[in-house]
Structure formats: structure tokens, C-alpha cells
Design a protein around this motif. Structure first.
Motif, PDB file in Angstrom:
ATOM      1  N   GLY A   1       0.789  -1.234   0.000  1.00 22.19           N
ATOM      2  CA  GLY A   1       0.000   0.000   0.000  1.00 22.19           C
ATOM      3  C   GLY A   1       0.813   1.272   0.000  1.00 22.19           C
ATOM      4  O   GLY A   1       0.261   2.359   0.172  1.00 22.19           O
TER       5      GLY A   1
ATOM      6  N   VAL B   1      -5.429  -1.267   0.346  1.00 23.87           N
ATOM      7  CA  VAL B   1      -4.957  -2.641   0.179  1.00 23.87           C
ATOM      8  C   VAL B   1      -6.111  -3.602   0.431  1.00 23.87           C
ATOM      9  O   VAL B   1      -6.772  -3.543   1.464  1.00 23.87           O
TER      10      VAL B   1
ATOM     11  N   HIS C   1      -1.141  -4.616   6.723  1.00 24.55           N
ATOM     12  CA  HIS C   1      -0.702  -4.820   5.336  1.00 24.55           C
ATOM     13  C   HIS C   1       0.797  -5.183   5.259  1.00 24.55           C
ATOM     14  O   HIS C   1       1.514  -4.740   4.361  1.00 24.55           O
TER      15      HIS C   1
ATOM     16  N   CYS D   1      -1.216  -2.537  -5.641  1.00 25.30           N
ATOM     17  CA  CYS D   1      -1.331  -1.610  -4.517  1.00 25.30           C
ATOM     18  C   CYS D   1       0.007  -0.986  -4.126  1.00 25.30           C
ATOM     19  O   CYS D   1       0.069  -0.122  -3.252  1.00 25.30           O
TER      20      CYS D   1
END
Length: 316
Positions: free
Chosen positions: A74, A92, A161, A188
């Protein structure tokens, strides 16, 4: 004067050249080199060559390596790790199954574009120097080999993430770039959060020693416990012990004939020669004198019926 290899645990905050500089102070010698750059924030195995071991730098740089990397999805940065300036942030929505599916795509060989923040030279300038000047140049992709990538932990994938992976790879592989490329494939973005090098060839993390520990052992007179002999890297090769009558010629870098080999080794702890394989064309052996002085690696030339120097390590 020390000769051999030291498995250094590089701590965060040191560049690889910083490690060499401090070791020169600890060991009071100049002839020291490292075998593969680690980023300042990375930690782990940095094999350092000292004395005649510096002749192994290029060879050890070519060895495969293993890493444990923590990757954050992300986000992208200009350095491809979390020490850099953030370029983009994205939502994400990646499942564990999707992550594993994408990671598999990078196992094997793939063309990797080196990051701008790297020591590769383009037009005589290091890329990181150009990057710091705000310039970006085209980089040619390099073929790298990654035999395996294993996801070690993805328990924080949905919350933070973040996931952790173990990578076994060839020389020249940038793990920061691998993280970036995985993030790009997932749609992402990603950046490396932390990196540990766990293995370089036969040197592993569990036997690596810090610079402070090396200094302590120097003061205690115990450096020999952590300096691996130069010839240890060639332990898979058969050995030859050469007669003292030929030693002076060896010292001058000359080769030797079969008749110069001592047939019976004087020490039972040293391997005996396998004659059936020794005289095949191109066979490589490690060569010692009768007093166990290591001279180097020699290769047999069947046409000339003699062994010639391939890599000479002897220092008077």
C-alpha cells in the motif's frame, strides 16, 4: 597480519564500507574487503575478507544469498524501502491466497530493473548519486534467479498490510526491488520495511559476530576462533601435498608435475589423494607444502601433464 574470512553481523546504521573501515582499526591492517553490499538499515551476514583472503572477494560475491524481508503493502517510496520519501499510498485488499499466487510468479528467473538508489554505475556515475541530485535515468533490466520465496508470516496482512518472506536468490538481486515489484503486481504498491541477510554461501547468521565482539576477542587474544582459513572455502576440493624439494618453485608461483606430489600425506587428519580422479584434465586441487602451508588452487593440464596455478594465495 591476519589471513582469511570473517563472518560479520552487520548492524543497522553501518554501511558495508563502514564495517571495513572499523575492522581496519580493530585489526590494524589495510588489506580488508567485503563480499557484497548491504544497505545501511539492513542487518545480517556480511562476509569480510582479510589478508590473502581478499583474493576471494569476487568469488564470494558470486555466491547465492538468503534473506528474510518484511514488506509493507500500500505504499511506494523513492528508495523502494521505508527509509525513503513516500511517492504514493493506496488502499490494500489482498488476501493470503492472492499474495501467495503473485509471489510464485517471481520464483525462477526474471528481469529486474535496478533501483535508482543503488551503487550501479551508468555513464561513470553511481545511480544513487544521480538520484540524490534529483535525476532519474533509464536502467537496463538484469536477469536474476530466485530459486525460492517462502511466506513466513502473513498474520498482519489484513490489519497492517505487512508480510514476511524468506528469499533464496542469486547475486545482484535487489530485495527492495522484489518487494516493489510484488506490490506492483498486486496493484497496490509495496516497500521493504526490514531486511536480514541470513546466509552467504556457507556462512550463516547463527555464526556471525558483531564488530564489538571482534574487538573483544582481539583484546582477549582469541581472534583465531572467528577467522576462517582462506582455504576453507575450497574444502570440497581434493588436496595435494608437494615435496619440499619443489617448494622453492611453488613459492615463485610455478606449477608442478605429478612426480612432485608427496604420495603419502604426513598427517592422518589430511585427506589422502584419490589418484583415480586427480589426473583428469581440468581437475582442480588445493595445494600445500609438507609443513601444511597453503599455496593455492591449481588445475591439471593433461596435455602438459602438469598442474598450473589457478589462484595463488601464498604469502611469505
Amino acid at each position: 597480519m591476519y589471513n582469511g574470512l570473517i563472518n560479520v553481523y552487520k548492524e543497522a546504521g553501518y554501511t558495508s564500507n563502514d564495517v571495513v573501515a572499523r575492522l581496519r582499526g580493530i585489526l590494524k591492517m589495510r588489506k580488508i574487503g567485503h563480499t557484497g553490499t548491504l544497505d545501511p538499515d539492513a542487518v545480517g551476514v556480511l562476509v569480510v575478507c582479510v589478508g590473502n583472503g581478499t583474493k576471494l572477494v569476487e568469488m564470494l560475491t558470486d555466491h547465492d544469498k538468503e534473506y528474510i524481508a518484511v514488506c509493507r503493502l500500500g505504499v511506494t517510496t523513492d528508495t523502494q524501502d521505508m527509509s525513503g520519501n513516500i511517492l504514493s499510498e493506496s488502499d490494500v485488499d489482498v488476501t493470503s491466497e492472492r499474495l501467495r499466487e503473485v509471489v510464485k510468479r517471481f520464483v525462477g528467473e526474471y528481469d529486474q530493473i535496478p533501483p535508482m538508489y543503488s551503487a550501479i554505475k551508468v555513464g561513470g556515475k553511481k545511480l544513487y548519486e544521480l538520484a540524490r541530485a534529483g535525476k532519474e535515468v533509464e536502467r537496463k533490466p538484469r536477469r536474476v534467479s530466485i530459486p525460492s520465496i517462502t511466506i513466513l508470516d502473513d498474520s498482519r496482512l489484513s490489519s497492517d498490510h505487512i508480510f514476511t518472506m524468506e528469499i533464496k536468490c542469486s547475486k545482484g538481486t535487489y530485495i527492495r526491488t522484489l518487494c516493489n515489484d510484488i506490490g506492483e503486481a498486486l496493484g497496490c504498491g509495496a516497500a521493504m520495511e526490514h531486511l536480514t541477510r541470513t546466509c552467504v554461501g556457507s556462512f550463516h547468521l547463527d555464526t556471525a559476530v558483531t564488530l564489538d565482539e571482534i574487538e573483544k576477542r582481539r583484546d582477549e587474544g582469541r581472534l583465531d576462533e572467528i577467522i576462517y582459513p582462506t582455504e576453507s572455502i575450497f574444502r570440497d576440493l581434493d588436496l595435494c601435498i608437494i615435496k619440499d624439494s619443489h617448494r622453492r618453485l611453488l613459492e615463485n608461483g610455478n606449477g608442478f608435475k605429478v612426480e612432485n606430489i608427496l604420495k603419502e600425506t604426513p598427517d592422518d587428519e589430511m585427506d589422502h589423494i584419490d589418484d583415480s580422479e586427480l589426473y583428469e584434465d581440468g581437475v582442480r586441487v588445493r595445494v600445500y607444502s609438507e609443513d601444511k602451508t597453503f599455496f593455492g588452487i591449481y588445475k591439471y593440464d593433461k596435455r602438459l601433464e602438469s598442474f598450473k596455478v589457478e589462484k595463488f594465495f601464498y604469502q611469505p
